[in-house]
Motif scaffolding. Structure first.
Motif, short mmCIF file in Angstrom:
data_model
loop_
_atom_site.label_atom_id
_atom_site.label_comp_id
_atom_site.label_asym_id
_atom_site.label_seq_id
_atom_site.Cartn_x
_atom_site.Cartn_y
_atom_site.Cartn_z
N LYS A 273 0.93 -1.29 0.01
CA LYS A 273 -0.03 0.02 0.00
C LYS A 273 0.89 1.24 -0.15
CE LYS A 273 -3.93 -2.42 2.44
NZ LYS A 273 -3.31 -3.82 2.00
N GLU A 274 0.68 1.94 -1.06
CA GLU A 274 1.51 3.18 -1.31
C GLU A 274 1.08 4.52 -0.13
OE1 GLU A 274 3.69 5.41 -5.24
OE2 GLU A 274 1.80 4.13 -5.33
N LYS A 275 1.85 5.25 -0.24
CA LYS A 275 1.51 6.61 0.87
C LYS A 275 0.27 7.09 0.32
CE LYS A 275 2.89 11.26 2.05
NZ LYS A 275 2.37 11.07 3.26
N ASN A 276 -0.60 7.33 1.26
CA ASN A 276 -1.95 7.99 1.11
C ASN A 276 -1.71 9.41 0.73
OD1 ASN A 276 -4.83 8.47 1.13
ND2 ASN A 276 -4.91 8.35 3.34
N MET A 277 -2.27 9.86 -0.40
CA MET A 277 -2.43 11.11 -1.01
C MET A 277 -3.78 11.49 -1.16
SD MET A 277 0.93 11.49 -1.24
CE MET A 277 0.97 13.14 -2.30
N ASP A 278 -4.76 11.23 -0.52
CA ASP A 278 -6.11 11.49 -0.81
C ASP A 278 -6.39 12.60 0.04
OD1 ASP A 278 -8.85 11.21 -1.37
OD2 ASP A 278 -8.81 9.25 -1.83
N LYS A 279 -6.87 13.57 -0.75
CA LYS A 279 -7.52 15.00 -0.01
C LYS A 279 -8.74 14.69 0.81
CE LYS A 279 -4.40 17.58 -2.91
NZ LYS A 279 -4.47 18.95 -3.46
N ASP A 280 -9.40 13.76 0.37
CA ASP A 280 -10.64 13.73 1.03
C ASP A 280 -10.65 13.20 2.35
OD1 ASP A 280 -13.19 12.74 2.00
OD2 ASP A 280 -14.09 12.44 -0.15
N PRO A 281 -11.14 13.74 3.53
CA PRO A 281 -10.95 13.08 4.96
C PRO A 281 -11.56 11.80 5.03
CG PRO A 281 -11.53 15.41 4.93
CD PRO A 281 -11.55 15.01 3.43
N MET A 282 -12.48 11.46 4.45
CA MET A 282 -12.85 10.17 4.78
C MET A 282 -12.40 9.03 3.92
SD MET A 282 -15.28 8.10 6.10
CE MET A 282 -16.20 9.32 6.88
N LYS A 283 -12.04 9.38 2.78
CA LYS A 283 -11.35 8.38 1.88
C LYS A 283 -9.86 8.16 2.51
CE LYS A 283 -13.80 9.07 -2.27
NZ LYS A 283 -13.80 9.54 -3.79
N ALA A 284 -9.20 9.23 2.97
CA ALA A 284 -8.01 9.15 3.39
C ALA A 284 -7.87 8.19 4.79
CB ALA A 284 -7.48 10.36 3.93
N TRP A 285 -9.04 8.49 5.81
CA TRP A 285 -9.17 7.71 7.02
C TRP A 285 -9.28 6.37 6.25
CZ3 TRP A 285 -13.70 5.28 8.66
CH2 TRP A 285 -13.66 4.44 9.68
N LEU A 286 -10.26 6.11 5.57
CA LEU A 286 -10.45 4.45 5.14
C LEU A 286 -9.09 4.01 4.51
CD1 LEU A 286 -13.96 4.77 3.48
CD2 LEU A 286 -13.37 3.88 5.70
N SER A 287 -8.22 4.64 3.74
CA SER A 287 -7.01 4.08 3.59
C SER A 287 -6.32 3.74 4.33
CB SER A 287 -6.57 5.21 2.36
OG SER A 287 -5.16 4.66 1.87
N SER A 288 -5.99 4.77 5.46
CA SER A 288 -5.16 4.58 6.43
C SER A 288 -5.70 3.40 7.27
CB SER A 288 -5.38 5.71 7.36
OG SER A 288 -4.49 6.74 6.52
N LEU A 289 -6.82 3.29 7.55
CA LEU A 289 -7.47 2.06 8.22
C LEU A 289 -7.21 0.75 7.74
CD1 LEU A 289 -9.17 1.31 10.85
CD2 LEU A 289 -11.25 1.41 9.30
N ASN A 290 -7.12 0.86 6.35
CA ASN A 290 -6.93 -0.55 5.50
C ASN A 290 -5.53 -0.84 5.78
OD1 ASN A 290 -7.06 -2.74 3.63
ND2 ASN A 290 -7.02 -1.38 1.86
N THR A 291 -4.44 0.11 5.57
CA THR A 291 -3.02 -0.18 5.85
C THR A 291 -2.92 -0.74 7.33
OG1 THR A 291 -2.61 1.36 4.55
CG2 THR A 291 -1.05 0.74 5.70
N LEU A 292 -3.39 -0.06 8.36
CA LEU A 292 -3.40 -0.32 9.61
C LEU A 292 -4.12 -1.81 9.92
CD1 LEU A 292 -2.60 0.52 12.72
CD2 LEU A 292 -4.85 1.41 12.85
N THR A 293 -5.06 -2.05 9.29
CA THR A 293 -5.80 -3.26 9.46
C THR A 293 -4.85 -4.54 8.95
OG1 THR A 293 -7.94 -2.56 9.56
CG2 THR A 293 -7.78 -4.95 9.28
N SER A 294 -4.38 -4.00 7.79
CA SER A 294 -3.50 -5.20 7.20
C SER A 294 -2.26 -5.54 7.99
CB SER A 294 -3.04 -4.78 5.59
OG SER A 294 -2.24 -3.49 5.74
N MET A 295 -1.52 -4.54 8.74
CA MET A 295 -0.46 -4.82 9.44
C MET A 295 -0.78 -5.53 10.55
SD MET A 295 1.98 -2.01 11.59
CE MET A 295 3.29 -2.72 12.38
N VAL A 296 -1.94 -5.28 11.32
CA VAL A 296 -2.42 -6.12 12.57
C VAL A 296 -2.55 -7.61 12.09
CG1 VAL A 296 -4.26 -6.36 13.97
CG2 VAL A 296 -3.38 -4.23 13.51
N LEU A 297 -3.43 -7.83 10.99
CA LEU A 297 -3.42 -9.16 10.51
C LEU A 297 -2.26 -9.95 10.20
CD1 LEU A 297 -6.83 -8.70 8.36
CD2 LEU A 297 -6.62 -9.54 10.40
N THR A 298 -1.24 -9.06 9.69
CA THR A 298 -0.13 -9.95 9.39
C THR A 298 0.84 -10.05 10.47
OG1 THR A 298 0.10 -8.57 7.16
CG2 THR A 298 2.20 -9.74 8.15
#
Length: 631
Positions: A273-298
């Motif tokens: 997952k590349e660096k989150n560059m989304d300016k939409d706050p909701m999309k940025a949060w969802l992208s960060s949550l996806n990255t965070l969850t993937s690390m926790v699962l791994t």
């Protein structure tokens, strides 16, 4: 303070907790989930930074220019690999390293496979040491590449090996090295790395992995870089961190890799997952949550996602750099750029005056350049454990003081209190038997593969399946020791306390494993009581058997990865994958020391058994008490 100064249990704080403990526990559980979700928001995490100024990453000026040599070596290696379809071209590698004026050695190791009929596997590693011209070989840095023959099911690593040899040729001309650089090529993936590390540190043999001995050593290893480049034209570099038992490298090393990739114009990701560059706050949060969850699962698997993960147990900071072939539009990263990235990493590590110690060792990453420190994410775990402690405390109050009625769970006045007798010895015997059975299963599980002529996967799975079915009929045996219903309440309390303590203890080293276990097991554990458990509660708790949970996780994963398959095909694939996962968990425990298998058998299975005993209890004594009151 009201709880501490209320020995009779009549105070308002005590009565409030007893009356509303279910609502409080559910609220705490939900708050924990919400807190975890908020960790992906920038208000709960921070930008990464360098704590160790001695790395001096900004002062490194790349000079690597042997990308042409790397391409030539890659062609030679691919031709040589055709001659060794299933093994490593040891003679070619030793000749190449010797020509580069490295101190070249080979290392032999043997694996006595702990399952089945005692099969032995042999392997060989090749390594060369570039001695530091400016020191007395007191410290070292390792660059390692796993060799994969053409018949391997994994992607090739030949480009990474060719680049490593070109770097060795380039580094040989430099005079600024203050640390030895060890170039290591391993066979059989993680097994070769484990054997080499045990031989390097001369650890006592376990009888499973005979690590052999090394003819040459460098200094004390400070850091390691594992290269897995699958092509000479790379689309992006994925940085892998998770190590054995959830250990992570020092955050400064992770930041260093990302900084060097950015400096040389190489795309870099974390968990793909590349660096989150989304300016939409909701999309940025969802992208960060996806990255965070993937690390926790791994991290929760406690299995390294690269060969770097085995260095952590020896106090060596290490990461894996995996490069994927360029597809689609855009410019690829060439050998020239990748060589300069690695040059910058090693020169920065060469500047270290001491071991990594300043930055974080416990963290979560919602992005490539943002982190969550342990002080921010640990409340998630503390809330889950707190709900269990609160439930256990409430049951103790209800056990010590008879409730006044079914509708008002208030403690009765002191003159009407009926002190309930407990037999701690019988409850202790029941807990002892449950945990001894788990310990015996842990030590005796390899014997399942010797008792039948079935394949290893089938025999091990069959053994655990039979034990799991038999465990459902254990409650009558434990009831012989526990006896009265009030003792079952005490057993429930102890099981809750053990689960809470286990989650807290595991979270200190592997937060992800503890958090996922807590989120999964808390709802049914809080629902089950020592009496009047409906049939659906018993059915749900059966589904929480550790073996069933393993199969369920594999089934969901199969459904997500193979949506095109039919239901029967998914079930068949999931069953086969469950057998394979069970064998890997057992082997990882015996060879590498992975603790998930031990935790599941020594703690989670006995806890499940104790709560299953509570779940099957009857309501006889409570009914008798109510009848006496009515009369």
């Amino acid at each position: 303070m009201g709880l501490l100064t209320d020995p009779t249990g009549h105070g308002r704080p005590t009565q409030f907790i007893v009356k509303y403990h279910n609502i409080i526990c559910v609220t705490v559980y939900l708050v924990s989930l919400v807190w975890f979700g908020l960790l992906a928001h920038n208000s709960f995490n921070a930008a990464t930074y360098f704590s160790e100024n001695a790395l001096l990453p900004g002062l490194v000026k790349g000079e690597f220019d042997l990308d042409g040599e790397a391409k030539v070596m890659l062609g030679e290696l691919e031709l040589e690999a055709q001659r060794f379809q299933e093994s490593m071209p040891v003679s070619w590698l030793t000749a190449k390293m010797t020509r580069l004026s490295l101190d070249t050695y080979t290392h032999n190791f043997t694996l006595n496979y702990p399952l089945g009929k005692g099969t032995k596997f042999t392997g060989k590693n090749v390594y060369g040491i570039l001695r530091a011209p400016r020191s007395a070989s007191t410290e070292a840095v390792v660059v390692t590449v796993p060799y994969r023959p053409p018949t391997s099911v994994h992607p090739t690593t030949a480009p990474g090996l060719a680049l490593m040899l070109a770097l060795a040729q380039f580094f040989r001309r430099q005079k600024y090295w203050a640390k030895d650089i060890i170039f290591l090529v391993t066979e059989h993936e993680q097994l070769g790395v484990q054997a080499w590390l045990e031989a390097y540190h001369d650890t006592p043999p376990t009888g499973v992995l005979e690590h052999g001995s090394l003819l040459g050593r460098g200094g004390a290893i400070q850091a390691a870089l594992n290269l897995e480049l699958h092509a000479s034209r790379v689309g992006y570099i994925d940085v892998k961190l998770s190590g054995l038992n959830g250990q992570l490298p020092n955050l400064d090393l992770v930041n260093l890799v990302h900084r060097m990739c950015s400096k040389e114009g190489v795309r870099h990701t974390f968990n793909n997952k590349e660096k989150n560059m989304d300016k939409d706050p909701m999309k940025a949060w969802l992208s960060s949550l996806n990255t965070l969850t993937s690390m926790v699962l791994t991290q929760a698997t406690s299995t390294p996602d690269g060969n770097h993960g085995l260095f952590h147990r020896f106090g060596i900071e290490a990461v894996t750099l995996e490069g994927f072939e360029k597809t689609g539009k855009g410019s690829p990263a060439t050998m020239y750029q990748l060589g300069r990235v690695l040059e910058g990493l090693l020169r920065s590590l060469n500047n270290l005056l001491e071991r990594f110690h300043q930055s974080f060792f416990f963290y979560l990453l919602p992005d490539t350049d943002r982190y969550v420190s342990i002080g921010i994410y640990m409340p998630c775990m503390e809330l889950l454990a707190g709900a269990l402690f609160l439930k256990a405390f409430t049951l103790w109050l209800l056990l010590k003081y008879t409730p006044q009625s079914d509708t008002t769970l208030l403690c009765v006045p002191a003159d009407n209190v009926k002190e309930q007798e407990l037999n701690i010895v019988y409850v202790g015997i029941a807990m002892f038997l449950a945990h001894v059975s788990g310990l015996m299963l842990l030590s005796g599980s390899p014997w399942f593969t010797y008792l039948t002529s079935l394949p290893t996967e089938d025999s091990l799975f069959l053994g655990f399946l039979i034990v799991s079915i038999l465990s459902m009929f254990v409650p009558p045996i434990l009831h012989c020791f526990i006896g009265r219903e009030r003792n079952l309440v005490l057993l429930n309390i102890l099981a809750l306390l053990e689960l809470a303590t286990l989650l807290v203890a595991v979270s200190l080293t592997n937060f992800s494993l503890a958090f996922i276990t807590g989120v999964l097991y808390l709802p049914p554990v809080l629902w089950i009581h020592s009496s009047n458990n409906r049939w659906w509660k018993k059915l749900i708790w059966l589904l929480y058997h550790p073996l069933v949970v393993l199969g369920g996780v594999v089934l969901v994963n199969s459904m997500l990865k193979f949506p095109e398959l039919s239901g029967l095909e998914v079930l068949s694939r999931a069953l086969s994958a469950t057998k394979h996962a069970l064998v890997l968990a057992c082997v990882d425990h015996l060879v590498y020391g992975n603790v998930v298998f031990a935790i599941g058998l020594v703690f989670m299975l006995p806890i499940w058994l104790l709560i299953w005993t509570v779940c099957l209890s009857t309501d006889t004594e409570v009914s008798e008490t109510k009848k006496e009151k009515t009369d």
